[in-house]
Structures are given as C-alpha cells and as structure tokens.
Design a protein around this motif. Structure first.
Motif, short mmCIF file in Angstrom:
data_model
loop_
_atom_site.label_atom_id
_atom_site.label_comp_id
_atom_site.label_asym_id
_atom_site.label_seq_id
_atom_site.Cartn_x
_atom_site.Cartn_y
_atom_site.Cartn_z
N ILE A 190 39.03 10.83 2.93
CA ILE A 190 37.74 11.09 3.57
C ILE A 190 37.26 9.92 4.43
O ILE A 190 36.97 10.09 5.61
CB ILE A 190 36.67 11.46 2.52
CG1 ILE A 190 37.08 12.74 1.80
CG2 ILE A 190 35.31 11.62 3.16
CD1 ILE A 190 37.01 13.97 2.62
N GLY A 199 29.10 19.45 7.81
CA GLY A 199 27.90 18.70 8.13
C GLY A 199 27.91 17.18 8.03
O GLY A 199 27.44 16.62 7.04
N PHE A 200 28.44 16.50 9.00
CA PHE A 200 28.15 15.07 9.09
C PHE A 200 27.90 14.79 10.56
O PHE A 200 28.34 15.55 11.43
CB PHE A 200 29.28 14.21 8.53
CG PHE A 200 30.59 14.33 9.27
CD1 PHE A 200 30.85 13.56 10.38
CD2 PHE A 200 31.55 15.22 8.83
CE1 PHE A 200 32.06 13.68 11.05
CE2 PHE A 200 32.76 15.34 9.49
CZ PHE A 200 33.00 14.58 10.60
N ILE A 245 40.06 17.93 -1.15
CA ILE A 245 39.20 16.81 -0.80
C ILE A 245 38.77 16.88 0.65
O ILE A 245 37.63 16.54 1.00
CB ILE A 245 39.86 15.46 -1.17
CG1 ILE A 245 38.79 14.41 -1.40
CG2 ILE A 245 40.84 15.01 -0.15
CD1 ILE A 245 39.14 13.44 -2.49
N ARG A 257 35.48 18.71 1.96
CA ARG A 257 34.16 18.08 2.07
C ARG A 257 33.78 17.75 3.52
O ARG A 257 32.62 17.59 3.83
CB ARG A 257 34.13 16.76 1.31
CG ARG A 257 34.31 16.92 -0.16
CD ARG A 257 34.03 15.60 -0.78
NE ARG A 257 34.47 15.59 -2.17
CZ ARG A 257 34.12 14.66 -3.03
NH1 ARG A 257 33.35 13.68 -2.65
NH2 ARG A 257 34.57 14.71 -4.25
#
Lengths: 77, 320
Positions: free
Chosen positions: B93, B165-166, B287, B290
């Motif tokens: 990530i 959503g970032f 992972i 996310r």
C-alpha cells in the motif's frame, strides 16, 4: 524532547523496530516520545514507501529495514 | 561449479549410506542431497548479493528514477526496477500510494506491481538450480514483457476513476532520508535479510526437493504427458488457476514442478504455473482492495492472468 515516529501497518518487523528504537533512546538517555503511525494514508503522506520506517521530529531516517540498537543509537544522536 | 557438491553427495549416499548407484533409492537420495546443498548455497549467495545491491536502491530512489522517465520508457524502467525491489504484501500500500501520489501514472505503477513479485531472486535461483539458465532467463524475460504490456494496457484503459477514496491530487513531496547507510550496515542488512528468507523458505525447499526426488526416482517417465502434455488445451488455464492460491511457496513448488516437467508436463504449462504462483496472489489482492475498487482489481488480475496463459500457450506451441 524528540518525537520518534515508527511507521508500519502492524507487521512483526514494525514491532521490533519500535522496541529497538525505544531501547536506543533510553540508552542514550535522551528525552523522547514514541509514536506509532499505522494509518496507511498517513504513512504514504510522509513519503514512506517501505515499512517499517522511522522518523525523528518529522525527519525520515530510515525505511524498509530494522537496524540493530547500536546502529539506531548512531542515528538518533 | 557444483562438482564438489556432487562428489560429496556421491560419497555420502553411496559410501556412507551404502545405497547402490543403480538402485532407485540410491538415485533418489543422491538427487535429494545434491539438489538441497546446491539450492541452499545458491540461495544464500544470490539473496545476499541482491540485498546488498538493494541498500543502494531504496523504494524512494526507485520511484524518483521512474518519475523522470517518459511514457514507454517509464514502463520499461518500472518493470526493470520492480525486479530488484523486494515486494512484501505489508508494504504494497505505501508503495502503491507513493507511486500514484508523486504523479507516476497508474499503468506504469502496474508494470512495477506485476514485475516486482513475479520476478524475484528466490524464484530465479530456484529456476536456475532446478531447470538451468535457459529456463530461468526465459521466465524472467516473459515476466518482464508481461509486466510492461499489462501496464501499458491498463494505462490505455484510463482506469484512474477506479481508485479507492484517497486524494490523488495531493502530491506528496519526496521524502529525504536522514543518513546514508554505512557499509557495515549494508552487510548487516543483507545478512539479516538472507537469514530471514532462508528461515522462511527452508521447510518448503526441503519438502519440494524431497517430493521432487521421489517423483524423479519412482514415477515412470512420461506418465503425465497424457494429461498435461503440450497438446492438451486445458493444461495451461488449469495450471494458472491452481497456481493462484499457492502464493509465496515458489521455493517449494519449483523443485516439484521440475520433477513433473521431467515426467511429461509441457514447458509452457510449467512457466504459466510458476508465474501464477508468484505473480497472482490472494493476500496481495485483499490488501490492494484498500486503494482500488474491486472492479480495477479484477481487471488487473484478468489482464495478468490472461497474459500468463498466453505465455503458457505460446511456449507450448513454440517448443512442441
């Protein structure tokens, strides 16, 4: 008073780095405050790309590895 | 290069254990002793060397290099540097966000994300040790081409909207590391990393080589050709699907596959299987969820999976 931040999403290595860093700071007799950062976005925001990572007073010192306590003492000086 | 190891295996198996050279047991045990020693020597040496090299190429430096490249060259660099960057699911990530948020295009990031786990030093050493240089090089080259092409394709599809959503507009400044590593630290890092990996893989390697040695000695030649030969269309897709849940066990699977290939499984099928084991992993899938929508994950898995099968069919066709 120095703030030692440990970045990592909770992998085993992050825990070891936390312990090593705290031990190094204690041995140096410095005033310090430990802080754990496990939020992925915050980790990315700090510009970190490999965990675990360590920053002192907001300055990134290492990423993606766990040095020995002796090496950390050099780094924290 | 491994002559002394072979001499040692001969001495131990035929001399000390007293197993005859011509017996099945003698052959299988000799194979096991020789391969085990050879593989562990290779693993230790190569992982150590690669780890030292990596201390000069932390991910932030890799990112800065890729950032400076344009379009197609960026894909080549991303795939190439993916090979030397270790890939661990727990770092996936920050790595992904670090690329995207400094402005590296999604497609280029995917080229990196495909190459990094697929072409890793453990898989390459195992392939070299069990299959020889040619197959290891073939695997690395196909993985590289696959990484570049799937990244290019994903870039073309313009899927940036499928990121989770970032804030993509927030450009993160490049982090500056406090201190350069000293040579003693590089050596310490490499030693730790090598021991870490060896500790993790040794049981799989032993079991893999053990079962492989048994197959080598006891299973009749060409037994598997009937079900998994080059002319069987379903062998490649099946191998790819079976490979997906076997993530992170490349070390144990390659010796096994090497023995199966000897008994008639076609080379393309073998390559597809190994690429699926290393390149498509469920933990990575979970992972990455996310930071990207499920749809993007499926597109990513679909493209890489299709590429792996294509590689398998291609080699089965060419090598027939």
């Amino acid at each position: 008073m120095k703030t030692i931040q440990i970045f990592g999403g909770g992998c085993a290595k992050c825990g070891i780095l936390y312990q090593h860093a705290e031990a190094a700071a204690k041995e140096l007799g410095m005033e310090y405050r430990m802080e754990k950062v496990s939020d992925y976005e915050k980790i990315a925001e700090a510009g970190i790309m490999a965990t675990p990572a360590l920053a002192v007073d907001g300055k990134l010192m290492l990423e993606g590895r766990v040095p020995t306590i002796a090496a950390l003492k050099e780094l924290l000086k | 290069m491994f002559k002394p190891v072979q001499l040692f295996a001969d001495w131990l198996v035929h001399g000390v254990f007293g197993l005859g050279r011509e017996t099945l047991a003698g052959g299988a045990v000799n194979f096991f002793v020789f391969d085990t020693i050879k593989i562990f020597l290779l693993l230790a040496a190569i992982i150590y060397a690669v780890s030292v090299m990596r201390t000069f190429l932390p991910p932030s430096r890799v990112r800065d290099i890729i950032l400076k490249k344009k379009r197609f060259t960026a894909h080549l660099w991303a795939a190439g540097l993916g090979i030397v960057t270790p890939f661990c699911t727990c770092s996936a990530i920050p790595l992904f966000l670090g690329f995207i948020q400094t402005g590296i295009p999604l497609g280029v990031t995917f080229s990196f994300l495909v190459a990094s786990p697929m072409i890793n030093e453990v898989a390459l050493v195992m392939l070299f040790g069990m299959f020889g240089f040619k197959i290891a090089a073939l695997y690395a080259a196909s993985g590289f081409v696959l990484a570049v092409l799937s990244g290019l394709l994903i870039g073309r599809l313009r899927l940036e909207g499928l990121l989770e959503g970032f804030d993509q507009t927030k450009r993160v400044q490049n982090a500056v590391l406090g201190a350069e590593m000293a040579w003693s630290e590089r050596r310490a890092y490499a030693k730790d990393y090598t021991l870490d990996i060896l500790k993790k893989v040794w049981p799989y390697v032993l079991i893999g080589i053990g079962v492989g040695a048994w197959i080598h000695g006891y299973v009749p030649q060409d037994l598997l050709a009937r079900w998994a030969g080059a002319d069987k269309w379903y062998a490649v897709p099946l191998a790819t699907l079976v490979g997906i849940p076997l993530y992170s066990n490349a070390a144990g699977i390659i010796p096994l596959v090497s023995a199966l290939t000897e008994k008639g499984v076609a080379l393309g099928t073998t390559l597809a299987f190994m690429m699926a084991v290393t390149g498509l992993s469920l933990p990575e899938f979970m992972i990455l969820r996310r930071v990207m929508k499920t749809k993007l994950l499926f597109i990513f898995f679909g493209i890489v999976g299709a590429g792996i099968m294509f590689t398998g069919f291609l080699f089965n066709f060419v090598m027939r």
